[in-house]
Motif scaffolding. Structure first.
Motif, PDB file in Angstrom:
ATOM      1  N   GLY A 128      -7.541 -12.827  -7.847  1.00 42.25           N
ATOM      2  CA  GLY A 128      -7.316 -11.392  -7.705  1.00 42.25           C
ATOM      3  C   GLY A 128      -7.681 -10.823  -6.356  1.00 42.25           C
ATOM      4  O   GLY A 128      -7.615  -9.605  -6.158  1.00 42.25           O
ATOM      5  N   ASN A 129      -8.055 -11.671  -5.397  1.00 37.94           N
ATOM      6  CA  ASN A 129      -8.365 -11.193  -4.056  1.00 37.94           C
ATOM      7  C   ASN A 129      -7.062 -10.898  -3.308  1.00 37.94           C
ATOM      8  O   ASN A 129      -6.129 -11.710  -3.319  1.00 37.94           O
ATOM      9  CB  ASN A 129      -9.170 -12.246  -3.295  1.00 37.94           C
ATOM     10  N   ILE A 130      -7.005  -9.753  -2.647  1.00 39.62           N
ATOM     11  CA  ILE A 130      -5.780  -9.283  -2.003  1.00 39.62           C
ATOM     12  C   ILE A 130      -5.720  -9.766  -0.556  1.00 39.62           C
ATOM     13  O   ILE A 130      -6.685  -9.629   0.195  1.00 39.62           O
ATOM     14  CB  ILE A 130      -5.723  -7.740  -2.035  1.00 39.62           C
ATOM     15  N   LEU A 131      -4.591 -10.346  -0.168  1.00 35.78           N
ATOM     16  CA  LEU A 131      -4.406 -10.756   1.218  1.00 35.78           C
ATOM     17  C   LEU A 131      -4.359  -9.513   2.098  1.00 35.78           C
ATOM     18  O   LEU A 131      -3.601  -8.575   1.845  1.00 35.78           O
ATOM     19  CB  LEU A 131      -3.106 -11.550   1.365  1.00 35.78           C
ATOM     20  N   ASP A 132      -5.178  -9.499   3.138  1.00 33.05           N
ATOM     21  CA  ASP A 132      -5.251  -8.354   4.043  1.00 33.05           C
ATOM     22  C   ASP A 132      -4.042  -8.371   4.982  1.00 33.05           C
ATOM     23  O   ASP A 132      -3.900  -9.267   5.808  1.00 33.05           O
ATOM     24  CB  ASP A 132      -6.548  -8.405   4.851  1.00 33.05           C
ATOM     25  N   ILE A 133      -3.181  -7.388   4.826  1.00 39.14           N
ATOM     26  CA  ILE A 133      -1.988  -7.250   5.665  1.00 39.14           C
ATOM     27  C   ILE A 133      -2.070  -5.916   6.407  1.00 39.14           C
ATOM     28  O   ILE A 133      -2.322  -4.875   5.794  1.00 39.14           O
ATOM     29  CB  ILE A 133      -0.693  -7.301   4.826  1.00 39.14           C
ATOM     30  N   THR A 134      -1.872  -5.960   7.720  1.00 39.77           N
ATOM     31  CA  THR A 134      -1.864  -4.734   8.512  1.00 39.77           C
ATOM     32  C   THR A 134      -0.455  -4.148   8.456  1.00 39.77           C
ATOM     33  O   THR A 134       0.475  -4.644   9.092  1.00 39.77           O
ATOM     34  CB  THR A 134      -2.251  -5.011   9.971  1.00 39.77           C
ATOM     35  N   TYR A 135      -0.284  -3.093   7.675  1.00 37.28           N
ATOM     36  CA  TYR A 135       1.036  -2.497   7.505  1.00 37.28           C
ATOM     37  C   TYR A 135       1.332  -1.502   8.621  1.00 37.28           C
ATOM     38  O   TYR A 135       0.422  -0.905   9.200  1.00 37.28           O
ATOM     39  CB  TYR A 135       1.144  -1.796   6.145  1.00 37.28           C
ATOM     40  N   ASN A 136       2.603  -1.305   8.905  1.00 42.12           N
ATOM     41  CA  ASN A 136       3.007  -0.278   9.865  1.00 42.12           C
ATOM     42  C   ASN A 136       2.517   1.084   9.377  1.00 42.12           C
ATOM     43  O   ASN A 136       2.674   1.426   8.210  1.00 42.12           O
ATOM     44  CB  ASN A 136       4.534  -0.249  10.019  1.00 42.12           C
ATOM     45  N   ASN A 137       1.917   1.824  10.281  1.00 39.49           N
ATOM     46  CA  ASN A 137       1.367   3.149   9.958  1.00 39.49           C
ATOM     47  C   ASN A 137       0.227   3.050   8.940  1.00 39.49           C
ATOM     48  O   ASN A 137      -0.138   4.052   8.320  1.00 39.49           O
ATOM     49  CB  ASN A 137       2.455   4.090   9.419  1.00 39.49           C
ATOM     50  N   GLY A 138      -0.282   1.849   8.751  1.00 39.55           N
ATOM     51  CA  GLY A 138      -1.448   1.689   7.890  1.00 39.55           C
ATOM     52  C   GLY A 138      -1.163   1.543   6.417  1.00 39.55           C
ATOM     53  O   GLY A 138      -2.056   1.221   5.643  1.00 39.55           O
ATOM     54  N   ILE A 139       0.060   1.785   5.966  1.00 36.48           N
ATOM     55  CA  ILE A 139       0.381   1.702   4.538  1.00 36.48           C
ATOM     56  C   ILE A 139       1.718   1.008   4.344  1.00 36.48           C
ATOM     57  O   ILE A 139       2.519   0.879   5.271  1.00 36.48           O
ATOM     58  CB  ILE A 139       0.440   3.103   3.883  1.00 36.48           C
ATOM     59  N   LEU A 140       1.946   0.545   3.128  1.00 37.45           N
ATOM     60  CA  LEU A 140       3.240  -0.034   2.784  1.00 37.45           C
ATOM     61  C   LEU A 140       4.277   1.081   2.729  1.00 37.45           C
ATOM     62  O   LEU A 140       3.989   2.191   2.263  1.00 37.45           O
ATOM     63  CB  LEU A 140       3.147  -0.728   1.422  1.00 37.45           C
ATOM     64  N   PRO A 141       5.497   0.835   3.228  1.00 38.82           N
ATOM     65  CA  PRO A 141       6.525   1.882   3.197  1.00 38.82           C
ATOM     66  C   PRO A 141       6.702   2.470   1.803  1.00 38.82           C
ATOM     67  O   PRO A 141       6.562   1.788   0.794  1.00 38.82           O
ATOM     68  CB  PRO A 141       7.783   1.135   3.650  1.00 38.82           C
ATOM     69  N   GLN A 142       6.988   3.748   1.744  1.00 35.61           N
ATOM     70  CA  GLN A 142       7.127   4.449   0.466  1.00 35.61           C
ATOM     71  C   GLN A 142       8.200   3.798  -0.407  1.00 35.61           C
ATOM     72  O   GLN A 142       9.247   3.396   0.070  1.00 35.61           O
ATOM     73  CB  GLN A 142       7.483   5.922   0.716  1.00 35.61           C
ATOM     74  N   ASN A 143       7.883   3.688  -1.699  1.00 36.93           N
ATOM     75  CA  ASN A 143       8.799   3.109  -2.683  1.00 36.93           C
ATOM     76  C   ASN A 143       9.161   1.650  -2.373  1.00 36.93           C
ATOM     77  O   ASN A 143      10.219   1.153  -2.766  1.00 36.93           O
ATOM     78  CB  ASN A 143      10.092   3.927  -2.783  1.00 36.93           C
ATOM     79  N   ALA A 144       8.272   0.950  -1.678  1.00 42.30           N
ATOM     80  CA  ALA A 144       8.539  -0.454  -1.363  1.00 42.30           C
ATOM     81  C   ALA A 144       7.315  -1.288  -1.725  1.00 42.30           C
ATOM     82  O   ALA A 144       6.189  -0.834  -1.638  1.00 42.30           O
ATOM     83  CB  ALA A 144       8.848  -0.622   0.122  1.00 42.30           C
ATOM     84  N   ASN A 145       7.570  -2.492  -2.203  1.00 42.41           N
ATOM     85  CA  ASN A 145       6.489  -3.459  -2.399  1.00 42.41           C
ATOM     86  C   ASN A 145       7.040  -4.845  -2.146  1.00 42.41           C
ATOM     87  O   ASN A 145       8.254  -5.039  -2.035  1.00 42.41           O
ATOM     88  CB  ASN A 145       5.847  -3.325  -3.795  1.00 42.41           C
ATOM     89  N   LEU A 146       6.157  -5.786  -2.016  1.00 40.71           N
ATOM     90  CA  LEU A 146       6.581  -7.128  -1.636  1.00 40.71           C
ATOM     91  C   LEU A 146       7.394  -7.808  -2.726  1.00 40.71           C
ATOM     92  O   LEU A 146       8.051  -8.820  -2.473  1.00 40.71           O
ATOM     93  CB  LEU A 146       5.363  -7.976  -1.280  1.00 40.71           C
ATOM     94  N   ALA A 147       7.350  -7.280  -3.943  1.00 36.64           N
ATOM     95  CA  ALA A 147       8.114  -7.889  -5.030  1.00 36.64           C
ATOM     96  C   ALA A 147       9.588  -7.513  -4.949  1.00 36.64           C
ATOM     97  O   ALA A 147      10.432  -8.160  -5.566  1.00 36.64           O
ATOM     98  CB  ALA A 147       7.535  -7.465  -6.383  1.00 36.64           C
TER      99      ALA A 147
END
Length: 253
Positions: A128-147
């Motif tokens: 359950g440990n989350i991989l640390d990813i540096t997203y653009n603007n600090g967050i994942l784009p709205q309405n988007a996820n890696l799935a």
């Protein structure tokens, strides 16, 4: 005779510690990203036999007080890379570690890149440990996820969804050999006062995982040698016990 018994005792204790370390390595031969433990032996205090009323044949004669096992260290040499074909699996080719965020919010480090997607579309390991990813603007784009969409992670760690760059995965190297503390599950915490910096020359291989760097043949050889050394030292104690028995019998006559 006491000195011989003490030396044999310390030899048994040290070799039992060696057996424990090697056994732990063998148990983790299939553990993803595991780094083997290594230990050696250190001499305890030695003293000269060149003193009054102590017969000896050389002024350079010395006697030891046994051995002890050294502090276990991690061998961080890269293990074999295996192709899994799973897009969420990542392996580091070269130095460096992934940064993962524990459930308590602390940042730890690992070589285990066997990640999966959780319900929130985040890359997580089996614990359950989350991989640390540096997203653009600090967050994942709205309405988007890696799935959702086609996930691509290139060799420099850039993360793309549907050909759009959304973030970057950084890799880290500790400044000192002892800056990382193992906390279990192939995860390391940064020691207090330790330092860490970015790994700029390493590459990320998507669809791969790094296996354990334990060599089974070497570990079995070390295990047999440690067991034989343990037996040899136990014979020393047995011999001294027999000599004391003979002395007691002579005194009783």
């Amino acid at each position: 005779m006491y000195n011989i018994m003490h030396n044999s005792k310390t030899g048994m204790i040290a070799n039992q510690g060696k057996v424990d370390v090697v056994s732990n390595n063998i148990a983790n031969v299939q553990t993803t990203g595991y780094k083997k433990l290594e230990v050696g032996f250190l001499d305890l205090y030695t003293e000269t036999l060149d003193r009054n009323s102590y017969p000896n044949n050389s002024k350079d004669a010395i006697t030891g007080t046994g051995i002890k096992i050294s502090q276990a260290t991690r061998n961080m040499i890269q293990g074999p890379i295996r192709n899994t074909g799973i897009k969420t699996n990542l392996a580091i080719d070269g130095e460096g570690l992934f940064c993962v965020i524990r459930p308590d919010g602390t940042h730890n480090y690992t070589r285990n890149g066997e990640f999966n997607l959780d319900a929130g579309g985040r890359l997580v390991d089996d614990y359950g440990n989350i991989l640390d990813i540096t997203y653009n603007n600090g967050i994942l784009p709205q309405n988007a996820n890696l799935a959702n969409g086609d996930l691509i992670i290139n060799k420099v760690g850039e993360v793309f969804l549907d050909d759009e760059k959304v973030g970057k995965i950084e890799m880290y190297i500790p400044k000192g050999d002892n800056d990382l503390i193992p906390v279990g599950d192939s995860i390391f915490a940064l020691r207090e006062g330790g330092g860490i910096y970015l790994a700029e020359k390493s590459k990320i291989l998507q669809g791969h995982i790094e296996m354990s760097n334990v060599n089974m043949q070497n570990e079995m050889t070390d295990l047999i040698m440690a067991q034989r050394a343990f037996q040899f030292n136990s014979r020393g104690i047995k011999a001294i016990d027999e000599m004391w028995g003979m002395i007691n019998n002579l005194q009783g006559r």
